[in-house]
Design a protein around this motif. Sequence first.
Motif, PDB file in Angstrom:
ATOM      1  N   VAL A  43       0.837  -1.201   0.000  1.00 56.41           N
ATOM      2  CA  VAL A  43       0.000   0.000   0.000  1.00 56.41           C
ATOM      3  C   VAL A  43       0.874   1.254   0.000  1.00 56.41           C
ATOM      4  CG1 VAL A  43      -1.652   1.346   1.361  1.00 56.41           C
ATOM      5  CG2 VAL A  43      -2.000  -1.105   1.047  1.00 56.41           C
ATOM      6  N   ALA A  44       1.916   1.261   0.819  1.00 60.89           N
ATOM      7  CA  ALA A  44       2.810   2.418   0.862  1.00 60.89           C
ATOM      8  C   ALA A  44       3.498   2.634  -0.482  1.00 60.89           C
ATOM      9  CB  ALA A  44       3.853   2.229   1.965  1.00 60.89           C
ATOM     10  N   THR A  45       3.897   1.535  -1.127  1.00 61.04           N
ATOM     11  CA  THR A  45       4.530   1.647  -2.448  1.00 61.04           C
ATOM     12  C   THR A  45       3.547   2.181  -3.478  1.00 61.04           C
ATOM     13  OG1 THR A  45       5.974  -0.229  -1.907  1.00 61.04           O
ATOM     14  CG2 THR A  45       5.773   0.379  -4.226  1.00 61.04           C
ATOM     15  N   ALA A  46       2.296   1.707  -3.413  1.00 59.28           N
ATOM     16  CA  ALA A  46       1.273   2.192  -4.348  1.00 59.28           C
ATOM     17  C   ALA A  46       1.030   3.692  -4.162  1.00 59.28           C
ATOM     18  CB  ALA A  46      -0.027   1.422  -4.138  1.00 59.28           C
ATOM     19  N   VAL A  47       1.056   4.149  -2.924  1.00 65.18           N
ATOM     20  CA  VAL A  47       0.872   5.580  -2.654  1.00 65.18           C
ATOM     21  C   VAL A  47       2.096   6.373  -3.102  1.00 65.18           C
ATOM     22  CG1 VAL A  47       0.522   7.299  -0.847  1.00 65.18           C
ATOM     23  CG2 VAL A  47      -0.696   5.122  -0.739  1.00 65.18           C
ATOM     24  N   SER A  48       3.255   5.771  -3.002  1.00 66.85           N
ATOM     25  CA  SER A  48       4.496   6.472  -3.339  1.00 66.85           C
ATOM     26  C   SER A  48       4.659   6.682  -4.837  1.00 66.85           C
ATOM     27  CB  SER A  48       5.693   5.685  -2.796  1.00 66.85           C
ATOM     28  OG  SER A  48       6.909   6.239  -3.247  1.00 66.85           O
ATOM     29  N   LEU A  49       4.286   5.680  -5.645  1.00 64.57           N
ATOM     30  CA  LEU A  49       4.553   5.726  -7.076  1.00 64.57           C
ATOM     31  C   LEU A  49       3.470   6.478  -7.829  1.00 64.57           C
ATOM     32  CD1 LEU A  49       5.795   2.066  -7.655  1.00 64.57           C
ATOM     33  CD2 LEU A  49       7.159   4.136  -7.315  1.00 64.57           C
ATOM     34  N   GLY A  50       3.866   7.137  -8.896  1.00 64.04           N
ATOM     35  CA  GLY A  50       2.936   7.889  -9.736  1.00 64.04           C
ATOM     36  C   GLY A  50       3.676   8.896 -10.573  1.00 64.04           C
ATOM     37  N   ALA A  87      -2.172  16.239  -0.243  1.00 61.59           N
ATOM     38  CA  ALA A  87      -3.439  16.040  -0.929  1.00 61.59           C
ATOM     39  C   ALA A  87      -3.372  14.843  -1.875  1.00 61.59           C
ATOM     40  CB  ALA A  87      -3.823  17.304  -1.706  1.00 61.59           C
ATOM     41  N   ILE A  88      -2.236  14.675  -2.557  1.00 63.11           N
ATOM     42  CA  ILE A  88      -2.072  13.525  -3.457  1.00 63.11           C
ATOM     43  C   ILE A  88      -2.181  12.224  -2.674  1.00 63.11           C
ATOM     44  CG2 ILE A  88      -0.403  12.293  -4.894  1.00 63.11           C
ATOM     45  CD1 ILE A  88       0.614  14.999  -5.856  1.00 63.11           C
ATOM     46  N   VAL A  89      -1.549  12.194  -1.509  1.00 66.87           N
ATOM     47  CA  VAL A  89      -1.561  10.973  -0.700  1.00 66.87           C
ATOM     48  C   VAL A  89      -2.959  10.662  -0.197  1.00 66.87           C
ATOM     49  CG1 VAL A  89      -0.792   9.968   1.491  1.00 66.87           C
ATOM     50  CG2 VAL A  89       0.850  11.109  -0.002  1.00 66.87           C
ATOM     51  N   PHE A  90      -3.629  11.658   0.396  1.00 66.91           N
ATOM     52  CA  PHE A  90      -4.878  11.367   1.096  1.00 66.91           C
ATOM     53  C   PHE A  90      -6.124  11.484   0.227  1.00 66.91           C
ATOM     54  CE2 PHE A  90      -3.030  10.880   5.196  1.00 66.91           C
ATOM     55  CZ  PHE A  90      -4.002  10.217   5.920  1.00 66.91           C
ATOM     56  N   GLU A  91      -6.076  12.257  -0.813  1.00 63.91           N
ATOM     57  CA  GLU A  91      -7.273  12.441  -1.620  1.00 63.91           C
ATOM     58  C   GLU A  91      -7.299  11.555  -2.859  1.00 63.91           C
ATOM     59  OE1 GLU A  91      -9.623  14.151  -0.351  1.00 63.91           O
ATOM     60  OE2 GLU A  91      -8.329  14.817   1.305  1.00 63.91           O
ATOM     61  N   SER A  92      -6.161  10.997  -3.245  1.00 61.05           N
ATOM     62  CA  SER A  92      -6.114  10.229  -4.478  1.00 61.05           C
ATOM     63  C   SER A  92      -5.542   8.834  -4.287  1.00 61.05           C
ATOM     64  CB  SER A  92      -5.289  10.988  -5.537  1.00 61.05           C
ATOM     65  OG  SER A  92      -5.142  10.232  -6.716  1.00 61.05           O
ATOM     66  N   ARG A  93      -4.285   8.757  -3.902  1.00 60.93           N
ATOM     67  CA  ARG A  93      -3.609   7.463  -3.964  1.00 60.93           C
ATOM     68  C   ARG A  93      -3.944   6.522  -2.820  1.00 60.93           C
ATOM     69  NH1 ARG A  93       2.501   9.373  -5.801  1.00 60.93           N
ATOM     70  NH2 ARG A  93       1.875  10.442  -7.728  1.00 60.93           N
ATOM     71  N   LEU A  94      -4.059   7.033  -1.592  1.00 57.55           N
ATOM     72  CA  LEU A  94      -4.349   6.145  -0.462  1.00 57.55           C
ATOM     73  C   LEU A  94      -5.726   5.505  -0.569  1.00 57.55           C
ATOM     74  CD1 LEU A  94      -3.338   4.907   2.127  1.00 57.55           C
ATOM     75  CD2 LEU A  94      -4.174   6.910   3.375  1.00 57.55           C
ATOM     76  N   PRO A  95      -6.809   6.260  -0.866  1.00 51.83           N
ATOM     77  CA  PRO A  95      -8.102   5.574  -1.025  1.00 51.83           C
ATOM     78  C   PRO A  95      -8.093   4.565  -2.168  1.00 51.83           C
ATOM     79  CG  PRO A  95      -8.264   7.895  -1.639  1.00 51.83           C
ATOM     80  CD  PRO A  95      -6.952   7.724  -0.946  1.00 51.83           C
ATOM     81  N   ARG A  96      -7.340   4.857  -3.233  1.00 50.59           N
ATOM     82  CA  ARG A  96      -7.258   3.904  -4.339  1.00 50.59           C
ATOM     83  C   ARG A  96      -6.559   2.615  -3.900  1.00 50.59           C
ATOM     84  NH1 ARG A  96      -5.821   4.735 -10.607  1.00 50.59           N
ATOM     85  NH2 ARG A  96      -5.318   2.566 -11.090  1.00 50.59           N
ATOM     86  N   ALA A  97      -5.432   2.750  -3.201  1.00 52.38           N
ATOM     87  CA  ALA A  97      -4.700   1.567  -2.751  1.00 52.38           C
ATOM     88  C   ALA A  97      -5.520   0.744  -1.758  1.00 52.38           C
ATOM     89  CB  ALA A  97      -3.369   1.986  -2.119  1.00 52.38           C
ATOM     90  N   ILE A 333      -0.521  -1.460  -9.025  1.00 53.82           N
ATOM     91  CA  ILE A 333       0.743  -0.759  -9.256  1.00 53.82           C
ATOM     92  C   ILE A 333       1.245  -1.032 -10.676  1.00 53.82           C
ATOM     93  CG2 ILE A 333       3.176  -0.639  -8.584  1.00 53.82           C
ATOM     94  CD1 ILE A 333       2.313  -1.231  -5.718  1.00 53.82           C
ATOM     95  N   LEU A 334       1.180  -2.294 -11.110  1.00 54.80           N
ATOM     96  CA  LEU A 334       1.608  -2.639 -12.465  1.00 54.80           C
ATOM     97  C   LEU A 334       0.729  -1.960 -13.509  1.00 54.80           C
ATOM     98  CD1 LEU A 334       2.435  -6.451 -12.183  1.00 54.80           C
ATOM     99  CD2 LEU A 334       4.028  -4.570 -12.511  1.00 54.80           C
ATOM    100  N   THR A 341       1.824   6.289 -21.243  1.00 50.42           N
ATOM    101  CA  THR A 341       0.805   7.055 -21.941  1.00 50.42           C
ATOM    102  C   THR A 341      -0.600   6.760 -21.465  1.00 50.42           C
ATOM    103  OG1 THR A 341       0.723   5.388 -23.702  1.00 50.42           O
ATOM    104  CG2 THR A 341       2.238   7.255 -23.992  1.00 50.42           C
ATOM    105  N   THR A 342      -0.846   5.561 -20.944  1.00 55.47           N
ATOM    106  CA  THR A 342      -2.200   5.205 -20.532  1.00 55.47           C
ATOM    107  C   THR A 342      -2.155   4.234 -19.359  1.00 55.47           C
ATOM    108  OG1 THR A 342      -4.341   4.320 -21.277  1.00 55.47           O
ATOM    109  CG2 THR A 342      -2.349   3.222 -22.088  1.00 55.47           C
ATOM    110  N   GLU A 343      -3.250   4.166 -18.639  1.00 56.57           N
ATOM    111  CA  GLU A 343      -3.360   3.227 -17.520  1.00 56.57           C
ATOM    112  C   GLU A 343      -4.066   1.971 -17.999  1.00 56.57           C
ATOM    113  OE1 GLU A 343      -6.009   2.975 -13.500  1.00 56.57           O
ATOM    114  OE2 GLU A 343      -4.796   4.788 -13.749  1.00 56.57           O
ATOM    115  N   LEU A 344      -3.410   0.833 -17.840  1.00 58.23           N
ATOM    116  CA  LEU A 344      -3.995  -0.431 -18.292  1.00 58.23           C
ATOM    117  C   LEU A 344      -5.128  -0.858 -17.361  1.00 58.23           C
ATOM    118  CD1 LEU A 344      -0.767  -2.469 -19.142  1.00 58.23           C
ATOM    119  CD2 LEU A 344      -2.353  -1.393 -20.742  1.00 58.23           C
ATOM    120  N   PRO A 345      -6.184  -1.469 -17.901  1.00 57.98           N
ATOM    121  CA  PRO A 345      -7.213  -2.041 -17.026  1.00 57.98           C
ATOM    122  C   PRO A 345      -6.605  -3.120 -16.148  1.00 57.98           C
ATOM    123  CG  PRO A 345      -7.979  -1.912 -19.307  1.00 57.98           C
ATOM    124  CD  PRO A 345      -6.516  -1.607 -19.327  1.00 57.98           C
ATOM    125  N   ILE A 346      -7.011  -3.149 -14.903  1.00 60.39           N
ATOM    126  CA  ILE A 346      -6.396  -4.093 -13.973  1.00 60.39           C
ATOM    127  C   ILE A 346      -6.756  -5.530 -14.317  1.00 60.39           C
ATOM    128  CG2 ILE A 346      -8.244  -4.130 -12.243  1.00 60.39           C
ATOM    129  CD1 ILE A 346      -5.990  -3.916 -10.134  1.00 60.39           C
TER     130      ILE A 346
END
Length: 371
Positions: A43-50, A87-97, A333-334, A341-346
């Motif tokens: 989870v921490a790695t997912a929040v860190s990367l972007g 804001a990036i950590v708490f409003e976007s990446r952490l809820p996603r992870a 994360i992958l 250029t784009t985000e792949l469907p999981i």
Amino acid sequence: MSTVTETASLTQSPTGSDSRRSDRRRSLATVLTLLTAALALAVATAVSLGTITIPLGDVWAIVAYRISPVPLDAIWGDRWWSATREAIVFESRLPRALTAAVVGAALAVAGAVAQAVTRNPLADPYLLGVSSGAGFGVATVTVLGFGAGTLGIFTLPFAAFAGALLPLAATIVVSLRAHSVTAIVLVGVALSMVFSSLVTFVLLVLGDVHQLGTVMQWLAGGFGDANWRSLIAPTLVLIVTGTAIMLCSRRLNLLLAGDDGATALGMNVPRFRVLILLAVSLLAAAAVAVSGTIGFVGLLVPHLAAYLVGRNAARLVPTAGLLGAVALVLADILARSLSNTTELPIGVITGLVGGPIFIAMLWRRYSQDSR
């Protein structure tokens, strides 16, 4: 002399049994501890990367500042990160992870229970047509032009959950008539085909190219729209349903030993199977409502968990839940990292990674059986 020996063996056997049980408990505790640590790191790695990389130390510090019940400024001094990064950590990446973790856990638990209750190693959380029903709900509201709708960002998740309940309701009606797990599963397969056909009909006959793209993207799975509010429902469903399943773990173990023994102990096997399958579908419905259809997690992860801790339900369910959470966070994360250029469907990631792993597991298993 033999009497003394027998007496000694009888007095020593409980101690040996307790020791073995203690070893198994320590083994399970070790596995769960390692998986919990792996989940926290994932989870921490997912929040860190972007697009903006945030150091892991900053991620831990930002989270600690936000959730700590006491002010940490006196201990750590002034905050060294910007408001934008917070804001990036708490409003976007952490809820996603966290959404990925909850969905992964829900699908893995549902898959493990479905395989146990049906004694079918190929059973998955979408056994009763839940994913096709969810797809039909999303396709319907999209084609009808609701867009964001009166429910705002919750329109598609609500439509997916409502659509998933349609085959579930039909299954309940059938279960009241036929207390047979085979009949219920066959109805689920038939309903899955029916709702898949309805999705195709709605999109090709009533929809346009833009709407087709929207629905297909949702069906491929992803967490691009994840937020704190959308995380509430699947988390509550996972906690409540997972707790109920754990309380029924002894009955699930009885089913693994055979229906005759369970019936002899006073268990209503057909009714219990129906209730557990409905719980599996509820977990799947809550997961698919916020993530779309994600394959292989509910099918593959329970086998990996069983390899680690065995098929005992009390050990398998929490292990599968944590392992599924880790797996889906890593898959997310992958999905975000493989293309600039784009985000792949999981769903693409889980299919490409899970398929070969599952085939390799089957190959190894049947190669050993053939010897």
